[in-house]
Design a protein around this motif. Structure first.
Motif, PDB file in Angstrom:
ATOM      1  N   ILE A 142      68.740 -52.527 -28.971  1.00 58.11           N
ATOM      2  CA  ILE A 142      69.672 -51.530 -29.114  1.00 58.11           C
ATOM      3  C   ILE A 142      68.709 -50.269 -29.896  1.00 58.11           C
ATOM      4  N   ALA A 143      69.248 -49.265 -29.305  1.00 58.23           N
ATOM      5  CA  ALA A 143      68.706 -48.059 -29.617  1.00 58.23           C
ATOM      6  C   ALA A 143      70.077 -46.976 -29.972  1.00 58.23           C
ATOM      7  N   THR A 144      70.145 -46.079 -30.944  1.00 57.69           N
ATOM      8  CA  THR A 144      70.857 -45.496 -31.133  1.00 57.69           C
ATOM      9  C   THR A 144      70.591 -43.845 -31.171  1.00 57.69           C
ATOM     10  N   LEU A 145      71.267 -43.086 -30.705  1.00 57.00           N
ATOM     11  CA  LEU A 145      70.969 -41.679 -30.777  1.00 57.00           C
ATOM     12  C   LEU A 145      71.587 -41.015 -31.660  1.00 57.00           C
ATOM     13  N   VAL A 146      70.958 -40.338 -32.476  1.00 56.99           N
ATOM     14  CA  VAL A 146      71.520 -39.548 -33.725  1.00 56.99           C
ATOM     15  C   VAL A 146      71.529 -37.997 -33.948  1.00 56.99           C
ATOM     16  N   ARG A 147      72.221 -37.158 -34.398  1.00 55.48           N
ATOM     17  CA  ARG A 147      71.987 -35.923 -34.738  1.00 55.48           C
ATOM     18  C   ARG A 147      70.702 -35.876 -35.447  1.00 55.48           C
ATOM     19  N   PRO A 148      69.751 -34.621 -34.933  1.00 60.59           N
ATOM     20  CA  PRO A 148      68.758 -34.209 -35.796  1.00 60.59           C
ATOM     21  C   PRO A 148      69.014 -34.127 -37.201  1.00 60.59           C
ATOM     22  N   GLY A 149      68.070 -34.724 -38.166  1.00 62.30           N
ATOM     23  CA  GLY A 149      68.350 -34.787 -39.551  1.00 62.30           C
ATOM     24  C   GLY A 149      69.128 -35.883 -40.228  1.00 62.30           C
TER      25      GLY A 149
END
Length: 77
Positions: A30-37
């Motif tokens: 699993i990978a999760t994409l998060v907002r920059p910062g």
């Protein structure tokens, strides 16, 4: 020959994302994409086996969207 674990890309790490990680974390990569910062906060909150990325370009393999579990493939705009 054992099959490879399925790979999942989650968008964000809210309640639904954490539920998916809890239920499938041992059965999938699993990978999760998060907002920059937000990567540091996500890494602190999520299990260590979950990859946290701030950009799709940071993934080692681009996601295949709409191929495995969706009857009609989706197109990203």
């Amino acid at each position: 020959m054992p099959s490879a674990k399925p790979s999942l890309l989650l968008i964000g790490w809210g309640a639904i994302g954490r539920l998916v990680i809890e239920r499938l974390g041992r059965e999938a990569e699993i990978a999760t994409l998060v907002r920059p910062g937000r990567a540091e906060a996500a890494r602190a909150a999520l299990p260590g086996q979950v990859a946290v990325v701030e950009s799709i370009d940071a993934l080692t393999m681009p996601p295949q969207i709409g191929r495995a579990h969706v009857r009609t493939p989706v197109t990203l705009i």
